[in-house]
Write a protein that holds these residues in place. Structure first.
Motif, PDB file in Angstrom:
ATOM      1  N   CYS A 119      76.405 -17.048  20.252  1.00  0.00           N
ATOM      2  CA  CYS A 119      77.211 -15.992  19.664  1.00  0.00           C
ATOM      3  C   CYS A 119      78.072 -15.339  20.753  1.00  0.00           C
ATOM      4  O   CYS A 119      77.549 -14.829  21.737  1.00  0.00           O
ATOM      5  N   PRO A 120      79.398 -15.368  20.593  1.00  0.00           N
ATOM      6  CA  PRO A 120      80.268 -14.760  21.609  1.00  0.00           C
ATOM      7  C   PRO A 120      80.181 -13.234  21.550  1.00  0.00           C
ATOM      8  O   PRO A 120      79.830 -12.667  20.517  1.00  0.00           O
ATOM      9  N   PRO A 121      80.507 -12.564  22.634  1.00  0.00           N
ATOM     10  CA  PRO A 121      80.462 -11.096  22.625  1.00  0.00           C
ATOM     11  C   PRO A 121      81.522 -10.510  21.692  1.00  0.00           C
ATOM     12  O   PRO A 121      82.572 -11.114  21.476  1.00  0.00           O
ATOM     13  N   LEU A 122      81.221  -9.360  21.160  1.00  0.00           N
ATOM     14  CA  LEU A 122      82.156  -8.645  20.305  1.00  0.00           C
ATOM     15  C   LEU A 122      83.332  -8.154  21.138  1.00  0.00           C
ATOM     16  O   LEU A 122      83.160  -7.658  22.247  1.00  0.00           O
ATOM     17  N   LYS A 123      84.528  -8.315  20.593  1.00  0.00           N
ATOM     18  CA  LYS A 123      85.746  -7.860  21.274  1.00  0.00           C
ATOM     19  C   LYS A 123      86.273  -6.627  20.541  1.00  0.00           C
ATOM     20  O   LYS A 123      86.137  -6.526  19.322  1.00  0.00           O
ATOM     21  N   PRO A 124      86.903  -5.703  21.254  1.00  0.00           N
ATOM     22  CA  PRO A 124      87.420  -4.496  20.598  1.00  0.00           C
ATOM     23  C   PRO A 124      88.351  -4.791  19.421  1.00  0.00           C
ATOM     24  O   PRO A 124      88.315  -4.088  18.417  1.00  0.00           O
ATOM     25  N   GLY A 125      89.159  -5.828  19.510  1.00  0.00           N
ATOM     26  CA  GLY A 125      90.087  -6.168  18.436  1.00  0.00           C
ATOM     27  C   GLY A 125      89.419  -6.692  17.183  1.00  0.00           C
ATOM     28  O   GLY A 125      90.080  -6.922  16.177  1.00  0.00           O
ATOM     29  N   GLU A 126      88.110  -6.864  17.227  1.00  0.00           N
ATOM     30  CA  GLU A 126      87.353  -7.329  16.072  1.00  0.00           C
ATOM     31  C   GLU A 126      86.654  -6.176  15.353  1.00  0.00           C
ATOM     32  O   GLU A 126      85.802  -6.392  14.505  1.00  0.00           O
ATOM     33  N   VAL A 127      87.040  -4.965  15.706  1.00  0.00           N
ATOM     34  CA  VAL A 127      86.383  -3.774  15.171  1.00  0.00           C
ATOM     35  C   VAL A 127      87.391  -2.898  14.435  1.00  0.00           C
ATOM     36  O   VAL A 127      88.497  -2.682  14.911  1.00  0.00           O
ATOM     37  N   LEU A 128      86.982  -2.400  13.277  1.00  0.00           N
ATOM     38  CA  LEU A 128      87.746  -1.394  12.539  1.00  0.00           C
ATOM     39  C   LEU A 128      86.943  -0.107  12.560  1.00  0.00           C
ATOM     40  O   LEU A 128      85.784  -0.088  12.149  1.00  0.00           O
ATOM     41  N   ALA A 141      89.799   5.435  18.918  1.00  0.00           N
ATOM     42  CA  ALA A 141      89.552   4.026  18.591  1.00  0.00           C
ATOM     43  C   ALA A 141      90.672   3.130  19.102  1.00  0.00           C
ATOM     44  O   ALA A 141      90.415   2.057  19.657  1.00  0.00           O
ATOM     45  N   LYS A 142      91.912   3.552  18.922  1.00  0.00           N
ATOM     46  CA  LYS A 142      93.045   2.747  19.401  1.00  0.00           C
ATOM     47  C   LYS A 142      93.007   2.605  20.922  1.00  0.00           C
ATOM     48  O   LYS A 142      93.269   1.521  21.451  1.00  0.00           O
ATOM     49  N   ASN A 143      92.684   3.688  21.634  1.00  0.00           N
ATOM     50  CA  ASN A 143      92.590   3.621  23.094  1.00  0.00           C
ATOM     51  C   ASN A 143      91.467   2.697  23.555  1.00  0.00           C
ATOM     52  O   ASN A 143      91.527   2.148  24.652  1.00  0.00           O
ATOM     53  N   ALA A 144      90.456   2.509  22.701  1.00  0.00           N
ATOM     54  CA  ALA A 144      89.367   1.585  23.014  1.00  0.00           C
ATOM     55  C   ALA A 144      89.719   0.153  22.606  1.00  0.00           C
ATOM     56  O   ALA A 144      88.927  -0.767  22.822  1.00  0.00           O
ATOM     57  N   GLY A 145      90.900  -0.068  21.995  1.00  0.00           N
ATOM     58  CA  GLY A 145      91.337  -1.401  21.592  1.00  0.00           C
ATOM     59  C   GLY A 145      90.942  -1.786  20.181  1.00  0.00           C
ATOM     60  O   GLY A 145      91.117  -2.931  19.771  1.00  0.00           O
ATOM     61  N   PHE A 146      90.403  -0.833  19.408  1.00  0.00           N
ATOM     62  CA  PHE A 146      89.964  -1.095  18.034  1.00  0.00           C
ATOM     63  C   PHE A 146      91.136  -0.984  17.068  1.00  0.00           C
ATOM     64  O   PHE A 146      92.132  -0.331  17.340  1.00  0.00           O
ATOM     65  N   HIS A 147      90.951  -1.552  15.877  1.00  0.00           N
ATOM     66  CA  HIS A 147      91.783  -1.207  14.735  1.00  0.00           C
ATOM     67  C   HIS A 147      91.257   0.144  14.260  1.00  0.00           C
ATOM     68  O   HIS A 147      90.086   0.453  14.454  1.00  0.00           O
ATOM     69  N   ALA A 148      92.099   0.934  13.617  1.00  0.00           N
ATOM     70  CA  ALA A 148      91.654   2.258  13.181  1.00  0.00           C
ATOM     71  C   ALA A 148      92.350   2.654  11.894  1.00  0.00           C
ATOM     72  O   ALA A 148      93.492   2.262  11.646  1.00  0.00           O
ATOM     73  N   ALA A 149      91.636   3.417  11.085  1.00  0.00           N
ATOM     74  CA  ALA A 149      92.176   3.963   9.841  1.00  0.00           C
ATOM     75  C   ALA A 149      91.563   5.345   9.644  1.00  0.00           C
ATOM     76  O   ALA A 149      90.500   5.643  10.186  1.00  0.00           O
ATOM     77  N   ARG A 183      92.294  -7.291  -0.796  1.00  0.00           N
ATOM     78  CA  ARG A 183      93.608  -7.685  -1.320  1.00  0.00           C
ATOM     79  C   ARG A 183      94.455  -8.364  -0.248  1.00  0.00           C
ATOM     80  O   ARG A 183      95.124  -9.350  -0.508  1.00  0.00           O
ATOM     81  N   GLU A 184      94.403  -7.860   0.951  1.00  0.00           N
ATOM     82  CA  GLU A 184      95.203  -8.408   2.039  1.00  0.00           C
ATOM     83  C   GLU A 184      94.512  -9.569   2.749  1.00  0.00           C
ATOM     84  O   GLU A 184      95.059 -10.126   3.690  1.00  0.00           O
ATOM     85  N   GLN A 185      93.305  -9.930   2.286  1.00  0.00           N
ATOM     86  CA  GLN A 185      92.495 -10.955   2.949  1.00  0.00           C
ATOM     87  C   GLN A 185      92.491 -10.686   4.453  1.00  0.00           C
ATOM     88  O   GLN A 185      92.733 -11.550   5.284  1.00  0.00           O
ATOM     89  N   PHE A 186      92.194  -9.441   4.746  1.00  0.00           N
ATOM     90  CA  PHE A 186      92.251  -8.915   6.105  1.00  0.00           C
ATOM     91  C   PHE A 186      91.218  -9.584   6.996  1.00  0.00           C
ATOM     92  O   PHE A 186      90.077  -9.748   6.621  1.00  0.00           O
ATOM     93  N   GLU A 187      91.653  -9.985   8.166  1.00  0.00           N
ATOM     94  CA  GLU A 187      90.746 -10.495   9.192  1.00  0.00           C
ATOM     95  C   GLU A 187      91.011  -9.705  10.450  1.00  0.00           C
ATOM     96  O   GLU A 187      92.163  -9.487  10.825  1.00  0.00           O
ATOM     97  N   LEU A 188      89.954  -9.283  11.077  1.00  0.00           N
ATOM     98  CA  LEU A 188      90.115  -8.520  12.308  1.00  0.00           C
ATOM     99  C   LEU A 188      90.397  -9.468  13.462  1.00  0.00           C
ATOM    100  O   LEU A 188      89.812 -10.528  13.580  1.00  0.00           O
ATOM    101  N   GLY A 189      91.312  -9.082  14.287  1.00  0.00           N
ATOM    102  CA  GLY A 189      91.678  -9.832  15.475  1.00  0.00           C
ATOM    103  C   GLY A 189      92.345  -8.874  16.435  1.00  0.00           C
ATOM    104  O   GLY A 189      92.264  -7.671  16.243  1.00  0.00           O
TER     105      GLY A 189
END
Length: 198
Positions: A119-128, A141-149, A183-189
């Protein structure tokens, strides 16, 4: 292999704070009606969910379980425990470390401690991260590299408008978030990818 992880800000209302999960007062109806369905929706999709909060750990030990939310959270990250508060990126990094074991379970629905050794390590861009405070949650969250809402639970039109003007995606509740992601078939990256939240 892409991890999916959603952190949910939960500021418990006891003295002056409010939350994404609780009603205005601890003595009212308890959890917002969308909280448990959202957590179950995430669980069915293999999405690890947890809490990042500037509150102390007693909220995770007593209040979240009392509201029926404890079993659906994979991890809880409290500022008092890790020594850093939001919007500092350190608390977000600590939460990522707490989330990783849950993302690497082979059979998360079974009572097994069987981990995927590859299992690869979790990356900030894989987090909402979903929150309710522009500076602490969105900017942090954005400063940590995350997606945010952000959530506008109380229909504060001017506040939500100002958040949108600053680039934050704003939703009415967690069901709106789930519908958007489905709806957007959203994938975190990586946050700069075309699949990021608008």
């Amino acid at each position: 292999f892409l991890h999916t992880c959603i952190f949910i800000n939960t500021l418990i209302y006891l003295i002056i704070e409010f939350t994404l999960f609780l009603q205005y007062c601890l003595f009212t109806d308890g959890a917002f009606p969308d909280a448990i369905p959202f957590l179950k929706w995430c669980h069915r999709r293999g999405i690890a969910t947890g809490v990042i909060s500037n509150a102390d750990e007693r909220y995770g030990d007593s209040i979240l379980p009392m509201l029926g939310l404890g079993d659906d959270m994979n991890f809880l990250t409290f500022s008092k425990t890790v020594g850093f508060e939001k919007p500092g990126k350190e608390i977000f990094q600590a939460a990522m470390k707490q989330a990783e074991p849950w993302l690497c379970l082979v059979n998360p629905d079974k009572d097994e401690d069987s981990f995927n050794p590859h299992c690869p390590p979790l990356k900030p861009g894989e987090v909402l991260h979903i929150g309710n405070d522009f500076k602490k949650d969105y900017i942090g969250a954005k400063n940590a590299g995350f997606h945010a809402a952000l959530l506008d639970r109380y229909d504060e039109k001017e506040l939500a408008y100002s958040w949108r003007q600053k680039g934050a995606p704003v939703f009415k509740d967690l069901i709106d978030v789930a519908e958007y992601l489905g709806r957007e078939q959203f994938e975190l990256g990586p946050p700069q990818a075309s699949s990021s939240l608008r």
